[in-house]
Write a protein that holds these residues in place. Structure first.
Motif, PDB file in Angstrom:
ATOM      1  N   GLY A   1       0.816  -1.204   0.000  1.00 53.15           N
ATOM      2  CA  GLY A   1       0.000   0.000   0.000  1.00 53.15           C
ATOM      3  C   GLY A   1       0.852   1.257   0.000  1.00 53.15           C
ATOM      4  N   ALA A   2       0.231   2.382  -0.339  1.00 54.22           N
ATOM      5  CA  ALA A   2       0.954   3.652  -0.468  1.00 54.22           C
ATOM      6  C   ALA A   2       1.628   4.064   0.835  1.00 54.22           C
ATOM      7  CB  ALA A   2      -0.009   4.747  -0.934  1.00 54.22           C
ATOM      8  N   TYR A   3       0.917   3.959   1.947  1.00 55.47           N
ATOM      9  CA  TYR A   3       1.484   4.388   3.220  1.00 55.47           C
ATOM     10  C   TYR A   3       2.598   3.449   3.687  1.00 55.47           C
ATOM     11  CZ  TYR A   3      -2.331   7.772   3.661  1.00 55.47           C
ATOM     12  OH  TYR A   3      -3.195   8.820   3.472  1.00 55.47           O
ATOM     13  N   GLY A   4       2.443   2.152   3.410  1.00 54.88           N
ATOM     14  CA  GLY A   4       3.518   1.210   3.735  1.00 54.88           C
ATOM     15  C   GLY A   4       4.752   1.493   2.898  1.00 54.88           C
ATOM     16  N   PHE A   5       4.523   1.854   1.663  1.00 57.99           N
ATOM     17  CA  PHE A   5       5.610   2.204   0.755  1.00 57.99           C
ATOM     18  C   PHE A   5       6.362   3.440   1.264  1.00 57.99           C
ATOM     19  CE2 PHE A   5       6.942   4.444  -3.229  1.00 57.99           C
ATOM     20  CZ  PHE A   5       7.921   3.544  -3.615  1.00 57.99           C
ATOM     21  N   ILE A   6       5.621   4.418   1.766  1.00 60.08           N
ATOM     22  CA  ILE A   6       6.236   5.626   2.322  1.00 60.08           C
ATOM     23  C   ILE A   6       7.078   5.276   3.545  1.00 60.08           C
ATOM     24  CG2 ILE A   6       5.747   7.803   3.512  1.00 60.08           C
ATOM     25  CD1 ILE A   6       3.267   8.037   1.700  1.00 60.08           C
ATOM     26  N   LEU A   7       6.573   4.401   4.390  1.00 62.44           N
ATOM     27  CA  LEU A   7       7.333   3.998   5.579  1.00 62.44           C
ATOM     28  C   LEU A   7       8.645   3.337   5.175  1.00 62.44           C
ATOM     29  CD1 LEU A   7       7.549   3.756   8.628  1.00 62.44           C
ATOM     30  CD2 LEU A   7       6.260   1.612   8.501  1.00 62.44           C
ATOM     31  N   LEU A   8       8.627   2.497   4.133  1.00 62.37           N
ATOM     32  CA  LEU A   8       9.861   1.879   3.646  1.00 62.37           C
ATOM     33  C   LEU A   8      10.849   2.940   3.160  1.00 62.37           C
ATOM     34  CD1 LEU A   8       8.678  -1.270   1.625  1.00 62.37           C
ATOM     35  CD2 LEU A   8       9.516  -1.147   3.981  1.00 62.37           C
ATOM     36  N   ARG A   9      10.349   3.950   2.442  1.00 60.23           N
ATOM     37  CA  ARG A   9      11.206   5.021   1.928  1.00 60.23           C
ATOM     38  C   ARG A   9      11.876   5.781   3.069  1.00 60.23           C
ATOM     39  NH1 ARG A   9       8.420   8.805  -2.413  1.00 60.23           N
ATOM     40  NH2 ARG A   9      10.607   9.451  -2.600  1.00 60.23           N
ATOM     41  N   VAL A  10      11.080   6.151   4.057  1.00 60.67           N
ATOM     42  CA  VAL A  10      11.607   6.933   5.184  1.00 60.67           C
ATOM     43  C   VAL A  10      12.582   6.099   6.003  1.00 60.67           C
ATOM     44  CG1 VAL A  10      10.994   8.154   7.306  1.00 60.67           C
ATOM     45  CG2 VAL A  10       9.557   8.392   5.271  1.00 60.67           C
ATOM     46  N   THR A  11      12.252   4.834   6.237  1.00 57.01           N
ATOM     47  CA  THR A  11      13.130   3.957   7.015  1.00 57.01           C
ATOM     48  C   THR A  11      14.468   3.753   6.315  1.00 57.01           C
ATOM     49  OG1 THR A  11      11.198   2.773   7.894  1.00 57.01           O
ATOM     50  CG2 THR A  11      13.342   1.682   8.083  1.00 57.01           C
TER      51      THR A  11
ATOM     52  N   ASN B   1       4.503  15.900   3.271  1.00 53.32           N
ATOM     53  CA  ASN B   1       4.877  15.919   1.858  1.00 53.32           C
ATOM     54  C   ASN B   1       4.563  14.586   1.182  1.00 53.32           C
ATOM     55  OD1 ASN B   1       6.285  16.344  -0.635  1.00 53.32           O
ATOM     56  ND2 ASN B   1       8.128  15.500   0.284  1.00 53.32           N
ATOM     57  N   MET B   2       5.091  13.501   1.732  1.00 49.16           N
ATOM     58  CA  MET B   2       4.910  12.188   1.107  1.00 49.16           C
ATOM     59  C   MET B   2       3.493  11.655   1.255  1.00 49.16           C
ATOM     60  SD  MET B   2       8.431  10.119   1.910  1.00 49.16           S
ATOM     61  CE  MET B   2      10.050  10.795   1.544  1.00 49.16           C
ATOM     62  N   LEU B   3       2.907  11.791   2.446  1.00 52.64           N
ATOM     63  CA  LEU B   3       1.579  11.238   2.684  1.00 52.64           C
ATOM     64  C   LEU B   3       0.530  11.900   1.802  1.00 52.64           C
ATOM     65  CD1 LEU B   3       1.662  10.952   6.587  1.00 52.64           C
ATOM     66  CD2 LEU B   3       1.734   9.057   4.955  1.00 52.64           C
ATOM     67  N   MET B   4       0.590  13.220   1.685  1.00 53.49           N
ATOM     68  CA  MET B   4      -0.401  13.923   0.873  1.00 53.49           C
ATOM     69  C   MET B   4      -0.197  13.651  -0.614  1.00 53.49           C
ATOM     70  SD  MET B   4      -1.160  17.596   2.720  1.00 53.49           S
ATOM     71  CE  MET B   4       0.532  18.171   2.712  1.00 53.49           C
TER      72      MET B   4
ATOM     73  N   PHE C   1       2.612   1.375   9.166  1.00 52.02           N
ATOM     74  CA  PHE C   1       3.080   0.138   9.805  1.00 52.02           C
ATOM     75  C   PHE C   1       2.308  -1.085   9.335  1.00 52.02           C
ATOM     76  CE2 PHE C   1       2.857  -2.981  13.297  1.00 52.02           C
ATOM     77  CZ  PHE C   1       4.200  -3.294  13.388  1.00 52.02           C
ATOM     78  N   THR C   2       0.989  -1.011   9.380  1.00 48.29           N
ATOM     79  CA  THR C   2       0.166  -2.168   9.011  1.00 48.29           C
ATOM     80  C   THR C   2       0.394  -2.576   7.558  1.00 48.29           C
ATOM     81  OG1 THR C   2      -1.544  -1.549  10.620  1.00 48.29           O
ATOM     82  CG2 THR C   2      -2.176  -3.080   8.860  1.00 48.29           C
ATOM     83  N   GLU C   3       0.412  -1.606   6.663  1.00 48.46           N
ATOM     84  CA  GLU C   3       0.611  -1.913   5.249  1.00 48.46           C
ATOM     85  C   GLU C   3       2.014  -2.456   4.981  1.00 48.46           C
ATOM     86  OE1 GLU C   3      -2.473   1.311   3.214  1.00 48.46           O
ATOM     87  OE2 GLU C   3      -0.314   1.492   2.895  1.00 48.46           O
TER      88      GLU C   3
END
Length: 273
Positions: A11-21, A59-62, A178-180
């Motif tokens: 998912g998009a939010y999980g993808f963002i978490l991977l990028r930030v991590t 920035n990323m979430l929106m 986290f969940t995604e």
């Protein structure tokens, strides 16, 4: 490129978490090689939090949420407003000095970018208005970050500031992704998908933020903002070499217009620190 793995595998939010991590980890590894800067985290926490919120989390979430509920061409066109907001915030915060050729340059670059995106059909209608608003807010958020973060970079090394920005950004996006991230279908990903993920994490996230930070330190926020207009050119180049599109004389001409505009934006009578 993100569409190759999102949302079918993650998912998009999980993808963002991977990028930030990934960016936070890579910044931790490379920071000691470039700087021995000792930053007082407690004293600078407020400014770092503001940079993390606007430059990473919001920035990323929106952007990814907005892109998922609007037309792709809308997102590409609306992102062109970001350099304009950079100038506005820069003037308001007195960190930028605007000359007539800078205004002319941003207009030329925007015109060239619009020509590059001319194949698409910009559709502004009620069905995608929420997505369009999120893309505009994303452009405002990133523009504010580019201007605001410079006050920290006057005192500390850009990579050090970017590292702490992603540290805080990680905790800001963690509840959303986290969940995604843990439920993603990694097992179904093929080699091309893993390569795409690696490329996005390393080059379009980590390296992009590092180079932007160094550019802000040396040249100012407005120059970094103006380079957004080069994105259609880079996308066309990647599409050409991947066989998805072809470079034409018209595209070369449009690219020349963009380069001219960015060059005019970069001209300053003197540097303002």
């Amino acid at each position: 490129m993100a569409n190759w793995i999102m949302p079918q595998f993650i998912g998009a939010y999980g993808f963002i978490l991977l990028r930030v991590t990934a960016a936070a980890i890579l910044l931790t590894i490379v920071n000691p090689f470039f700087s021995k800067d000792k930053l007082d985290f407690k004293a600078n926490f407020k400014d770092l939090l503001i940079c993390s919120f606007f430059g990473v989390a919001a920035n990323m979430l929106m952007f990814f949420k907005g892109l998922s509920i609007t037309h792709e061409i809308n997102g590409a066109v609306l992102m062109l407003f970001s350099p304009v907001f950079v100038f506005v915030f820069g003037l308001f915060m007195k960190s930028e000095r605007l000359y007539w050729w800078n205004i002319f340059g941003i207009a030329i670059a925007a015109f060239g970018a619009l020509l590059f995106l001319g194949k698409g059909s910009f559709q502004f209608d009620s069905s995608v208005i929420k997505g369009d608003i999120l893309i505009v807010l994303n452009a405002v958020s990133y523009a504010f970050y580019l201007v605001y973060v410079r006050k920290l970079m006057r005192k500390h090394h850009p990579i050090t500031i970017t590292k702490y920005t992603f540290y805080i950004g990680f905790f800001l996006v963690l509840p959303f992704g986290f969940t995604e991230a843990i439920s993603a279908n990694y097992a179904a990903m093929l080699g091309v998908h893993w390569f795409t993920l690696f490329f996005i994490l390393v080059f379009t996230t980590f390296l992009t933020y590092v180079l932007n930070a160094l550019a802000i330190k040396q040249g100012g926020s407005s120059i970094v903002g103006a380079y957004i207009y080069l994105q259609p050119v880079l996308a066309a180049g990647i599409a050409h070499f991947s066989g998805a599109d072809k470079v034409t004389i018209a595209k070369v001409f449009f690219a020349a217009i963009i380069f001219l505009g960015v060059y005019l934006v970069s001209i300053k009578k003197h540097a303002r620190n």
